[in-house]
Design a protein around this motif. Structure first.
Motif, short mmCIF file in Angstrom:
data_model
loop_
_atom_site.label_atom_id
_atom_site.label_comp_id
_atom_site.label_asym_id
_atom_site.label_seq_id
_atom_site.Cartn_x
_atom_site.Cartn_y
_atom_site.Cartn_z
N PRO A 1 -33.95 -32.69 18.96
CA PRO A 1 -33.81 -31.19 19.06
C PRO A 1 -32.23 -30.97 18.85
O PRO A 1 -32.06 -29.81 18.55
CB PRO A 1 -34.21 -31.15 20.40
N TYR A 2 -31.33 -31.99 18.96
CA TYR A 2 -30.05 -31.61 18.79
C TYR A 2 -29.52 -31.65 17.41
O TYR A 2 -28.57 -31.42 16.89
CB TYR A 2 -29.04 -32.55 19.50
N VAL A 3 -30.30 -32.05 16.42
CA VAL A 3 -29.76 -31.92 15.05
C VAL A 3 -30.48 -30.48 14.49
O VAL A 3 -31.63 -30.49 14.50
CB VAL A 3 -30.64 -33.12 14.15
N PHE A 4 -29.33 -29.67 14.23
CA PHE A 4 -29.65 -28.15 14.09
C PHE A 4 -29.89 -27.94 12.64
O PHE A 4 -30.66 -27.04 12.29
CB PHE A 4 -28.44 -27.61 14.79
N LEU A 5 -29.23 -28.61 11.86
CA LEU A 5 -29.46 -28.12 10.31
C LEU A 5 -30.55 -29.25 9.62
O LEU A 5 -30.86 -30.20 10.05
CB LEU A 5 -28.04 -28.60 9.46
N ARG A 6 -31.07 -28.47 8.67
CA ARG A 6 -32.14 -29.17 8.08
C ARG A 6 -31.80 -29.57 6.40
O ARG A 6 -30.90 -28.67 5.93
CB ARG A 6 -33.39 -28.55 7.98
N VAL A 7 -32.31 -30.48 5.96
CA VAL A 7 -32.19 -30.68 4.62
C VAL A 7 -32.69 -29.43 3.71
O VAL A 7 -33.73 -29.13 4.06
CB VAL A 7 -32.98 -32.25 4.04
N GLY A 8 -31.78 -29.35 2.68
CA GLY A 8 -32.23 -27.92 1.80
C GLY A 8 -31.42 -26.78 2.40
O GLY A 8 -31.15 -25.63 1.48
N GLN A 9 -30.76 -26.81 3.51
CA GLN A 9 -30.40 -25.71 3.89
C GLN A 9 -28.71 -25.43 3.24
O GLN A 9 -28.11 -26.55 3.12
CB GLN A 9 -30.03 -25.54 5.57
N VAL A 10 -28.30 -24.23 3.10
CA VAL A 10 -26.98 -23.88 2.53
C VAL A 10 -26.07 -23.86 3.72
O VAL A 10 -26.49 -23.20 4.88
CB VAL A 10 -26.92 -22.71 1.71
N VAL A 11 -24.85 -24.38 3.56
CA VAL A 11 -23.88 -24.58 4.69
C VAL A 11 -22.49 -24.08 4.33
O VAL A 11 -22.25 -24.37 3.12
CB VAL A 11 -23.80 -25.82 5.31
N MET A 12 -21.72 -23.76 5.27
CA MET A 12 -20.28 -23.62 4.94
C MET A 12 -19.56 -24.82 5.91
O MET A 12 -19.70 -24.69 6.88
CB MET A 12 -19.79 -22.16 5.27
N GLU A 13 -18.65 -25.39 5.01
CA GLU A 13 -17.71 -26.29 5.64
C GLU A 13 -16.50 -25.56 6.40
O GLU A 13 -15.98 -24.50 5.67
CB GLU A 13 -17.00 -27.17 4.84
N GLY B 1 -12.37 -25.69 5.03
CA GLY B 1 -12.01 -25.46 3.81
C GLY B 1 -13.07 -24.46 3.31
O GLY B 1 -12.74 -23.86 2.20
N HIS B 2 -13.88 -24.03 3.94
CA HIS B 2 -14.69 -22.77 3.63
C HIS B 2 -15.55 -22.83 2.25
O HIS B 2 -15.90 -22.04 1.58
CB HIS B 2 -14.24 -21.44 3.66
N ARG B 3 -15.68 -24.15 2.10
CA ARG B 3 -16.47 -24.54 0.87
C ARG B 3 -18.03 -24.25 1.17
O ARG B 3 -18.54 -24.47 2.31
CB ARG B 3 -16.49 -26.04 0.53
N ILE B 4 -18.84 -24.00 0.25
CA ILE B 4 -20.26 -23.78 0.28
C ILE B 4 -21.05 -24.80 -0.33
O ILE B 4 -20.43 -25.58 -1.36
CB ILE B 4 -20.65 -22.40 -0.21
N GLY B 5 -22.05 -25.42 0.21
CA GLY B 5 -22.65 -26.62 -0.03
C GLY B 5 -24.03 -26.81 0.47
O GLY B 5 -24.59 -25.72 1.14
N VAL B 6 -24.79 -28.01 0.02
CA VAL B 6 -26.18 -27.87 0.57
C VAL B 6 -26.37 -29.28 1.12
O VAL B 6 -25.93 -30.21 0.63
CB VAL B 6 -27.27 -27.82 -0.81
N VAL B 7 -27.05 -29.27 2.35
CA VAL B 7 -27.68 -30.57 3.12
C VAL B 7 -28.50 -31.35 2.27
O VAL B 7 -29.55 -30.77 1.82
CB VAL B 7 -28.03 -30.09 4.49
N VAL B 8 -28.23 -32.57 1.93
CA VAL B 8 -29.41 -33.33 1.24
C VAL B 8 -29.53 -34.71 2.31
O VAL B 8 -30.61 -35.23 1.81
CB VAL B 8 -28.53 -33.97 -0.04
N SER B 9 -29.06 -34.67 3.46
CA SER B 9 -29.40 -35.81 4.35
C SER B 9 -28.58 -35.43 5.59
O SER B 9 -27.60 -34.84 5.75
CB SER B 9 -29.13 -37.06 3.61
N TRP B 10 -29.24 -36.25 6.52
CA TRP B 10 -28.70 -35.88 8.01
C TRP B 10 -29.05 -37.47 8.53
O TRP B 10 -29.80 -38.10 8.54
CB TRP B 10 -29.05 -35.08 9.01
#
Length: 192
Positions: A76-88, A91-100
């Protein structure tokens, strides 16, 4: 007036039209990227055990989100999911989660180098994220703690190789390829 124009032309030609100046600029940018990824610092060659390629491709220890172990049940403490768009966040870079990983899985040397000031980061979920690189067809791969990422919605970044991980973008997130669904079976359903 003419001398000023000629001087300005010479300076412009020496900087903007000079191949050496462009190569120096490109090398500076590559150094910044390596520094951001934690590679090649302090005289260390990028071919060493901490090479960026290790983050991108499979490795036999499952470092940097490369494990093929099924991530289920999903903590339950892993908040993000594979496939979600995120901002670092830094550096304010936009990316996509591919694994956790539920907690950091990386070589000891890398952990000591990257998280020497924040050892608590070792116990937090970490995500393998793909970002656009400095060039139009280049790619950056990062392994970041959950605290450095923020979920973004309604944005579709154009990042090379996403088709290797995802089938399409549904307006909110990327849909997982079948092989990725097998590893992250609970990541396509949202918690309400």
């Amino acid at each position: 007036m003419m001398l000023g124009f000629l001087r300005m032309w010479r300076e412009w030609r020496a900087s903007y039209l000079n191949g050496t100046a462009w190569m120096d600029w490109a090398n500076q940018q590559i150094s910044k990227v390596k520094s951001w990824a934690g590679v090649g610092q302090e005289g260390e060659e990028a071919q060493g055990p901490l090479a960026v390629e290790m983050m991108m491709f499979d490795n036999d220890r499952g470092f940097f989100g490369a494990s093929k172990d099924v991530r289920s049940p999903r903590p339950p403490y892993v908040f993000l999911r594979v496939g979600q768009v995120v901002m670092e966040r830094k550096g304010h870079r936009i990316g996509v989660v591919v694994s956790w990983d539920p907690e950091m899985r990386a070589p000891k040397e890398w952990i000591e180098k990257m998280h020497s000031e924040a050892p608590a980061a070792e116990n937090t979920p970490h995500y393998k994220v793909l970002f656009n690189g400095p060039g139009p067809s280049s790619l950056l791969v990062a392994y970041l703690p959950q605290t450095q990422l923020e979920r973004m919605t309604g944005m579709r970044p154009d990042i090379p190789t996403l088709e290797n991980y995802f089938t399409h973008f549904d307006g909110e997130r990327f849909a997982l390829q079948p092989w990725l669904k097998q590893i992250f079976p609970e990541d396509e359903t949202e918690d309400d």
